[in-house]
Design a protein around this motif. Sequence first.
Motif, PDB file in Angstrom:
ATOM      1  N   VAL A  99       0.857  -1.179   0.000  1.00  0.00           N
ATOM      2  CA  VAL A  99       0.000   0.000   0.000  1.00  0.00           C
ATOM      3  C   VAL A  99       0.896   1.232   0.000  1.00  0.00           C
ATOM      4  O   VAL A  99       1.821   1.339   0.827  1.00  0.00           O
ATOM      5  N   GLU A 100       0.643   2.126  -0.922  1.00  0.00           N
ATOM      6  CA  GLU A 100       1.443   3.339  -1.075  1.00  0.00           C
ATOM      7  C   GLU A 100       1.588   4.086   0.261  1.00  0.00           C
ATOM      8  O   GLU A 100       0.612   4.402   0.927  1.00  0.00           O
ATOM      9  N   GLY A 101       2.820   4.347   0.642  1.00  0.00           N
ATOM     10  CA  GLY A 101       3.088   5.167   1.818  1.00  0.00           C
ATOM     11  C   GLY A 101       3.012   4.452   3.143  1.00  0.00           C
ATOM     12  O   GLY A 101       3.259   5.059   4.192  1.00  0.00           O
ATOM     13  N   LEU A 102       2.676   3.164   3.154  1.00  0.00           N
ATOM     14  CA  LEU A 102       2.571   2.418   4.406  1.00  0.00           C
ATOM     15  C   LEU A 102       3.604   1.307   4.450  1.00  0.00           C
ATOM     16  O   LEU A 102       3.791   0.585   3.481  1.00  0.00           O
ATOM     17  N   GLN A 103       4.265   1.162   5.601  1.00  0.00           N
ATOM     18  CA  GLN A 103       5.177   0.052   5.800  1.00  0.00           C
ATOM     19  C   GLN A 103       4.385  -1.241   5.960  1.00  0.00           C
ATOM     20  O   GLN A 103       3.280  -1.237   6.515  1.00  0.00           O
ATOM     21  N   PRO A 104       4.904  -2.374   5.489  1.00  0.00           N
ATOM     22  CA  PRO A 104       4.206  -3.648   5.719  1.00  0.00           C
ATOM     23  C   PRO A 104       4.013  -3.893   7.208  1.00  0.00           C
ATOM     24  O   PRO A 104       4.885  -3.589   8.024  1.00  0.00           O
ATOM     25  N   GLY A 105       2.852  -4.428   7.545  1.00  0.00           N
ATOM     26  CA  GLY A 105       2.586  -4.714   8.945  1.00  0.00           C
ATOM     27  C   GLY A 105       1.107  -4.863   9.235  1.00  0.00           C
ATOM     28  O   GLY A 105       0.263  -4.770   8.341  1.00  0.00           O
ATOM     29  N   LEU A 106       0.821  -5.084  10.495  1.00  0.00           N
ATOM     30  CA  LEU A 106      -0.554  -5.213  10.983  1.00  0.00           C
ATOM     31  C   LEU A 106      -1.021  -3.865  11.502  1.00  0.00           C
ATOM     32  O   LEU A 106      -0.358  -3.250  12.350  1.00  0.00           O
ATOM     33  N   TYR A 107      -2.171  -3.413  11.012  1.00  0.00           N
ATOM     34  CA  TYR A 107      -2.727  -2.116  11.379  1.00  0.00           C
ATOM     35  C   TYR A 107      -4.115  -2.288  12.015  1.00  0.00           C
ATOM     36  O   TYR A 107      -4.728  -3.353  11.923  1.00  0.00           O
ATOM     37  N   HIS A 108      -4.594  -1.224  12.632  1.00  0.00           N
ATOM     38  CA  HIS A 108      -5.954  -1.176  13.155  1.00  0.00           C
ATOM     39  C   HIS A 108      -6.624   0.079  12.632  1.00  0.00           C
ATOM     40  O   HIS A 108      -6.006   1.152  12.586  1.00  0.00           O
TER      41      HIS A 108
END
Length: 280
Positions: A159-168
């Motif tokens: 996703v543009e501008g977001l680091q890979p990982g778990l989000y809420h």
Amino acid sequence: MMILRKPSPLEEAARLSYPPREWDLYAEALTYQEHSKFGREKSREDFVHIGQLRQNKGLISSMTRHFKVYPEVIYSPLPQIVDLLGEGVSLEEAILRRRSVRAFSKKEMPFEVFAKMLVFSYGITGEMSYDTGDVQYLRASPSAGALYPLEIYPVVFHVEGLQPGLYHYNVRDNAVGMLKGGDFSDFLVDICTEQEMVREASVVFLITAYPLRTLRKYRERGLRFLYLDAGHMAEHIYLLATAYGFGACAVGGAYDHEVERFLGIDGLQETLVYLMAVGG
């Protein structure tokens, strides 16, 4: 654990209508389905209970504050809903094009499309007031009793501008916050029963529910509504993905307890109800 009790006449009739072996295999699910049906006499107390909630100030106050926020997480705001309007194909065309897509290409998803997936599936779109002065915020997809028991945890890959990982997704503040960073593609493929499409997705949405948010009002029948609510929301994601050149697919085969441990939830007060992979 299922509570043992004497079956009602309706449940006994339901049992007799199935071949014995099939009833034995699915007894708990079929018994719940029958036991949670409304009937003119059987459900009279439930209807009275639902009506009385309009005068229960404490419960109304609780019902209007259904927002999960992680105090220790730094959330980044998403665009406001009015700034996300426009573009995409028409609703009718999105419905015609919509299919469950099971092959992705690690395509990067524009941040604005990611935001639309969240805002237009479960974001706040309005409000209503109770006589108590409490305000119930309304969401983009329908929910039984406007109780909104669901939470969305995007696992971001591309996703543009977001680091890979778990989000809420923090619905109250229309923002997303990272709970843990890292590439969880191998882990998700493993817990999704080796479904390789998950690895190639742009984002996987893990959707949970707080059963008590709905059960407090609708009692046993409320459990049905959790899954109806999740289906309503997921269809929005399907159509949004289609409208903006992506595909989506619900993932039915996943190891629930392992997903719940990954999310850090107990599986009882908050429980997994849906997974959806989205990619291009």
